[in-house]
Design an enzyme around this catalytic site. Structure first.
Site, PDB file in Angstrom:
ATOM      1  N   HIS A  22       0.684  -1.164  -0.022  1.00  0.00           N
ATOM      2  CA  HIS A  22       0.278   0.144   0.059  1.00  0.00           C
ATOM      3  C   HIS A  22       0.839   1.451   0.066  1.00  0.00           C
ATOM      4  CE1 HIS A  22      -2.858   2.833   2.321  1.00  0.00           C
ATOM      5  NE2 HIS A  22      -3.047   2.955   1.033  1.00  0.00           N
ATOM      6  N   ASP A  30       6.187   4.979 -21.573  1.00  0.00           N
ATOM      7  CA  ASP A  30       6.199   4.604 -22.922  1.00  0.00           C
ATOM      8  C   ASP A  30       7.350   4.139 -23.390  1.00  0.00           C
ATOM      9  OD1 ASP A  30       7.746   6.687 -23.443  1.00  0.00           O
ATOM     10  OD2 ASP A  30       6.203   8.093 -23.385  1.00  0.00           O
ATOM     11  N   ARG A 114       8.909  16.994 -16.166  1.00  0.00           N
ATOM     12  CA  ARG A 114       9.308  15.842 -16.743  1.00  0.00           C
ATOM     13  C   ARG A 114      10.557  15.212 -15.699  1.00  0.00           C
ATOM     14  NH1 ARG A 114      13.860  16.549 -21.397  1.00  0.00           N
ATOM     15  NH2 ARG A 114      14.509  14.398 -21.437  1.00  0.00           N
ATOM     16  N   TYR A 136       5.038  11.324 -23.931  1.00  0.00           N
ATOM     17  CA  TYR A 136       4.203  11.730 -22.802  1.00  0.00           C
ATOM     18  C   TYR A 136       3.433  10.672 -22.198  1.00  0.00           C
ATOM     19  CZ  TYR A 136       6.557  16.115 -23.516  1.00  0.00           C
ATOM     20  OH  TYR A 136       7.570  17.181 -23.813  1.00  0.00           O
ATOM     21  N   GLY A 137       3.750   9.569 -22.631  1.00  0.00           N
ATOM     22  CA  GLY A 137       2.602   8.368 -22.040  1.00  0.00           C
ATOM     23  C   GLY A 137       3.482   7.744 -20.988  1.00  0.00           C
TER      24      GLY A 137
END
Length: 151
Positions: A22, A30, A114, A136-137
């Site tokens: 948890h 990506d 980023r 940006y995946g």
């Protein structure tokens, strides 16, 4: 293959998802992400590759078994577009739809700059790299709990 499990969920991926605790983060990234470098710094040191999949397909499979933390105000996060933090690329819209569907409610992705994303990913439990080439995946998913009665 196993009954009722998405076939995208490989043995290595299932191990990572089950081993997380948890509050642990999973970095879902990506094909352009420096995944091997980042993964070596994670808690598990694991990089799980899913080369033939789109980001939304991988997210759907992962979210079919991974509970999202509902104690946190921002349990699902995305890498911001450099120079336009408010922009939401198609790949992020697609994953947002998968998250909302899995949770049964809207759960907006919080943006992370980023390089701050790279640092947060290094602190994750593991990295899953998808073959999706769209920029940006990159996402962080914080694991929640499944409460129940022992037995």
């Amino acid at each position: 293959m196993l009954k009722s499990l998405d076939p995208v969920l490989s043995a290595d991926l299932l191990w990572v998802l089950a081993a997380m605790g948890h509050g642990d983060d999973l970095a879902l990234v990506d094909a352009n992400h420096p995944a091997q470098t980042i993964a070596s710094a994670t808690t598990s040191g694991k990089l799980i590759r899913l080369p033939g999949l789109t980001m939304q397909r991988a997210a759907r499979a992962i979210l079919s078994v991974l509970p999202i933390d509902d104690f946190e105000p921002e349990p699902v996060r995305r890498m911001e577009v450099v120079g336009d933090a408010a922009a939401i690329p198609d790949v992020q819209r697609a994953v947002q739809a998968e998250i909302d569907a899995a949770l049964g409610r809207p759960a907006p992705l919080a943006g992370i700059e980023r390089f701050a994303f790279y640092e947060a990913a290094r602190r994750a439990f593991a990295v899953v790299q998808v073959g999706d080439p769209r920029p940006y995946g990159c996402f962080l998913l914080r694991k929640g709990v499944i409460a129940g009665v022992p037995g």
